[in-house]
Design an enzyme around this catalytic site. Structure first.
Site, PDB file in Angstrom:
ATOM      1  N   HIS A  26     -53.536  37.487  -3.724  1.00  0.00           N
ATOM      2  CA  HIS A  26     -53.602  37.687  -2.481  1.00  0.00           C
ATOM      3  C   HIS A  26     -53.870  38.919  -1.644  1.00  0.00           C
ATOM      4  CE1 HIS A  26     -50.978  34.430  -3.991  1.00  0.00           C
ATOM      5  NE2 HIS A  26     -51.277  33.665  -2.967  1.00  0.00           N
ATOM      6  N   ILE A 187     -51.375  34.966  10.715  1.00  0.00           N
ATOM      7  CA  ILE A 187     -52.243  33.883   9.705  1.00  0.00           C
ATOM      8  C   ILE A 187     -51.434  33.528   8.492  1.00  0.00           C
ATOM      9  CG2 ILE A 187     -54.289  33.878   8.410  1.00  0.00           C
ATOM     10  CD1 ILE A 187     -55.259  34.043  10.985  1.00  0.00           C
ATOM     11  N   SER A 379     -11.364  23.653   0.499  1.00  0.00           N
ATOM     12  CA  SER A 379     -11.632  22.379  -0.209  1.00  0.00           C
ATOM     13  C   SER A 379     -12.028  22.746  -1.608  1.00  0.00           C
ATOM     14  CB  SER A 379     -12.377  21.574   0.427  1.00  0.00           C
ATOM     15  OG  SER A 379     -12.152  20.996   1.643  1.00  0.00           O
ATOM     16  N   GLU A 406     -25.834  26.913   2.703  1.00  0.00           N
ATOM     17  CA  GLU A 406     -25.776  27.025   1.264  1.00  0.00           C
ATOM     18  C   GLU A 406     -27.093  27.848   0.775  1.00  0.00           C
ATOM     19  OE1 GLU A 406     -22.901  23.835   1.886  1.00  0.00           O
ATOM     20  OE2 GLU A 406     -24.902  24.423   3.027  1.00  0.00           O
ATOM     21  N   ASP A 464     -16.004   8.782   1.038  1.00  0.00           N
ATOM     22  CA  ASP A 464     -16.878   9.671   1.800  1.00  0.00           C
ATOM     23  C   ASP A 464     -18.646   9.294   1.668  1.00  0.00           C
ATOM     24  OD1 ASP A 464     -15.512  11.655   3.370  1.00  0.00           O
ATOM     25  OD2 ASP A 464     -15.743  13.200   1.623  1.00  0.00           O
ATOM     26  N   HIS A 468     -22.202  12.097  -0.276  1.00  0.00           N
ATOM     27  CA  HIS A 468     -21.356  12.934  -0.868  1.00  0.00           C
ATOM     28  C   HIS A 468     -20.832  12.797  -2.235  1.00  0.00           C
ATOM     29  CE1 HIS A 468     -21.144  14.385   3.276  1.00  0.00           C
ATOM     30  NE2 HIS A 468     -20.063  14.991   3.088  1.00  0.00           N
TER      31      HIS A 468
END
Length: 668
Positions: A26, A187, A379, A406, A464, A468
């Site tokens: 590149h 670009i 949790s 995340e 759920d 999940h």
């Protein structure tokens, strides 16, 4: 021609020559961003090319990793162990100049980059680590932790969602020693970005809490220098320096996407050299350029010498802190037998709950362990009770509130771990590991021991529903090289998983249950082997039941049914397939003897991992679809995860073995 202009041109030509020789690469960013890289290395970056891993060096991250030859050219000119021959060997087998920068292969490369945005996340991790360590160790007149992180990116890194997440987090945390250099050439591969990326970047970063500085012409080194000085002067917020450049600057393809991702061709390379008045032989650098860059590199070695003198005085003034600093950098060791003695795993308990207790005990003994989550610590139970949250007001906090980010969390965690001096654990629900896959994969590639805690591990999530309930996530993570995936069946196996994570060098994923699980008398440290005999029978088993996590309880129940019918049954717990495969053939044979052909593999997840162990006559009880919304107990029965079904499948497997044995006897 000024010496600075000649140095920038040297970077451009070396990069273009290497890419042309490799017939791959590149060149566009290498030519356009050469002045940016040169200015950072010349006037700002603290480094010692003779000791690239010096603790207090500034970090430079090329997030736009496809421009690797830009970085290699800079490292070559500024005295790192990267020779002309290395440049000539660009992108070749076994070279120290791979197509994208790879951590551990090339001195001066701080992280493996290429997937766009990952480098920005890593850089945020470096800056966070610097801020945390500075709060622990710095004292008046003793800034033993004091460095900047510079990261170079292009449009692609800012288009990726990871870039948004990481920069939002950095702005919120006011990481003032983070400087993002944006090579703005408008670009990408498909051409001008006006049809897909026309937002006001300056306004976006202002809204995220960043200082925004513009450089209208990236070739103007004086303006670049002033801009970076301004960025460094404001430590209350991170800074972005928007550098307007031209992709492929100086060659006939300047300003075109045609120079982005392919060699420019011999004719265009010759024209580039002509435009730059470059007359050197291929891969040769003018003597005055060599002398200039190496003289700068020699001067910069004084940074480490000054720091060594500072640290010697620090040891005299603060001997306990100095010793603590060394322990942070060298790592802490735990007495694992003592650790085991601290827990009474006798009552049913979710492995996420066991994990929370274990983690907090470990944190007392490993003070450089940080724990973060994607807004889910209550949790995942990964909060460290001994500390507060990391924040602009509390840099010493050991709990990192990543927010619902995340993807960035994984990349930032990689940067924290790469920085040195800290251990990092991060957590979320297992089904959301999909959002983290790119960062977890890079953890494996980097070979850094990030600990990932993933809870709510199966259809046991229940009501759920399938969004999940993880199904394919286990096999997805198990497919990544150099990752250990533990799915423990009880508290002692969970502790063994932590021990494996803390004593190994590769990343580890702990996959933990929401629901309570039984504890087992014979579980324990043996789980570090990845697979072991949890419950055995008298004599050679007729059938082997293999399971992980919550399904071990089902296997144990099936064993009782089968034993009552006179079928000798062995239960093998296999919490970590990767570690089991690392054991000797003799050990694996002792756990899963080839002579015992009747087998049942049980896991409430994708079935693909298990055919190696079920072999020709075995049965696999696993998921072949997404889950559904219902109470967990109902779901386990609905999908066949019951002791009765396991026992029935064991009999089917035995029947297949006996039928085959009968055929063999008949043929004999």
């Amino acid at each position: 021609m000024s010496i600075n202009k000649k140095c920038v041109d040297a970077i451009r030509v070396l990069s273009a020559e290497a890419i042309q020789r490799a017939k791959s690469g590149h060149p566009g960013i290498c030519l356009g961003a050469a002045p940016i890289g040169y200015e950072v290395f010349k006037d700002f970056l603290k480094f010692n090319s003779a000791n690239p891993h010096w603790d207090n060096r500034d970090r430079f991250v090329l997030s736009a990793g496809h421009g690797s030859m830009l970085l290699y050219s800079l490292l070559h000119l500024f005295g790192y162990d990267l020779t002309k021959e290395d440049l000539m060997n660009f992108r070749q087998l076994g070279s120290r100049t791979p197509g994208h920068p790879e951590y551990g292969k090339t001195d001066g490369v701080e992280t493996s980059t290429g997937p766009l945005g990952q480098g920005i996340g890593n850089a945020v991790g470096f800056a966070l680590a610097e801020a945390h360590l500075a709060s622990i160790f710095n004292r008046p007149d003793f800034p033993v932790v004091d460095h900047f992180t510079y990261v170079l990116c292009g449009e692609g890194c800012l288009e990726e969602g990871l870039g948004y997440e990481a920069c939002s987090f950095a702005g919120t945390q006011k990481l003032g020693k983070l400087i993002l250099l944006y090579d703005k050439n408008d670009i990408t591969i498909e051409g001008n970005i006006k049809t897909n990326f026309n937002e006001d970047i300056a306004t976006r970063f202002c809204a995220q809490g960043w200082q925004v500085i513009r450089v209208p012409n990236a070739n103007d080194l004086n303006v670049l220098k002033s801009a970076i000085e301004r960025a460094k002067s404001d430590l209350t917020r991170p800074s972005i320096v928007i550098c307007t450049s031209k992709i492929g600057c100086g060659c006939p393809l300047e300003g075109s996407e045609k120079v982005h991702g392919a060699p420019m061709g011999e004719e265009n390379l010759a024209k580039l050299k002509e435009n730059l008045n470059w007359t050197e032989e291929p891969f040769e650098v003018p003597e005055d350029v060599k002398e200039h860059c190496l003289a700068i590199a020699e001067e910069k070695r004084e940074y480490e010498q000054e720091w060594n003198r500072l640290f010697a005085r620090y040891e005299e003034a603060y001997p306990e802190l100095a010793e603590k600093y060394k322990n942070y950098m060298n790592g802490y060791e735990l007495d694992f037998n003592e650790l085991f003695s601290k827990f009474d795993f006798s009552s049913p308990e979710a492995t996420r709950a066991s994990s929370g207790k274990i983690l907090n005990e470990i944190a007392k003994n490993i003070p450089n362990l940080l724990s973060g989550s994607a807004d889910l610590a209550p949790s995942t139970l990964t909060g460290l009770k001994c500390s507060g949250a990391f924040s602009p007001e509390n840099r010493s906090g050991r709990n990192i509130q990543f927010g619902i980010r995340e993807h960035a969390m994984a990349a930032i965690s990689n940067g924290i771990q790469l920085h040195g001096g800290l251990r990092i654990l991060c957590s979320t629900f297992f089904s959301f590991s999909d959002y983290m896959k790119g960062g977890i994969r890079i953890s494996g590639l980097l070979n850094v021991p990030v600990i990932y805690v993933m809870t709510h591990d199966s259809i046991g999530v229940g009501e759920d529903g399938p969004t999940h309930q993880p199904m394919e996530q286990l096999i997805a993570l198990r497919s990544i090289p150099n990752i250990k995936v533990f799915r423990p069946c009880d508290g002692k196996e969970t502790l063994a998983a932590y021990i494996s994570a803390l004593t190994g060098q590769s990343p580890t994923v702990l996959v933990l249950s929401r629901q309570n699980l039984n504890q087992y008398l014979n579980s324990g440290l043996k789980a570090v082997t990845g697979g072991y005999v949890l419950q055995d029978c008298k004599g050679t088993p007729d059938v082997i039941l293999i399971g992980t996590g919550s399904e071990i309880d089902i296997c144990a129940g099936a064993k009782e049914i089968l034993e009552n019918d006179g079928i000798r049954t062995r239960v093998v717990s296999m919490p970590c397939l990767e570690e089991f495969e690392n054991q000797t053939e003799e050990y694996k044979e002792s756990v899963l003897p080839k002579s015992v052909k009747a087998r049942v593999c049980v896991e409430a997840a994708s079935h693909f991992a298990w055919y190696k162990y079920s072999r020709d006559y075995g049965e696999v009880i696993a998921m072949h679809s997404f889950g559904t919304s219902a109470p967990a107990k109902v779901l386990f029965e609905h999908y066949g995860f019951t002791k009765e079904n396991v026992a029935e499948k064991a009999r089917i497997s035995l029947d297949k073995v006996n039928a085959e044995d009968g055929k063999s006897k008949k043929h004999r």
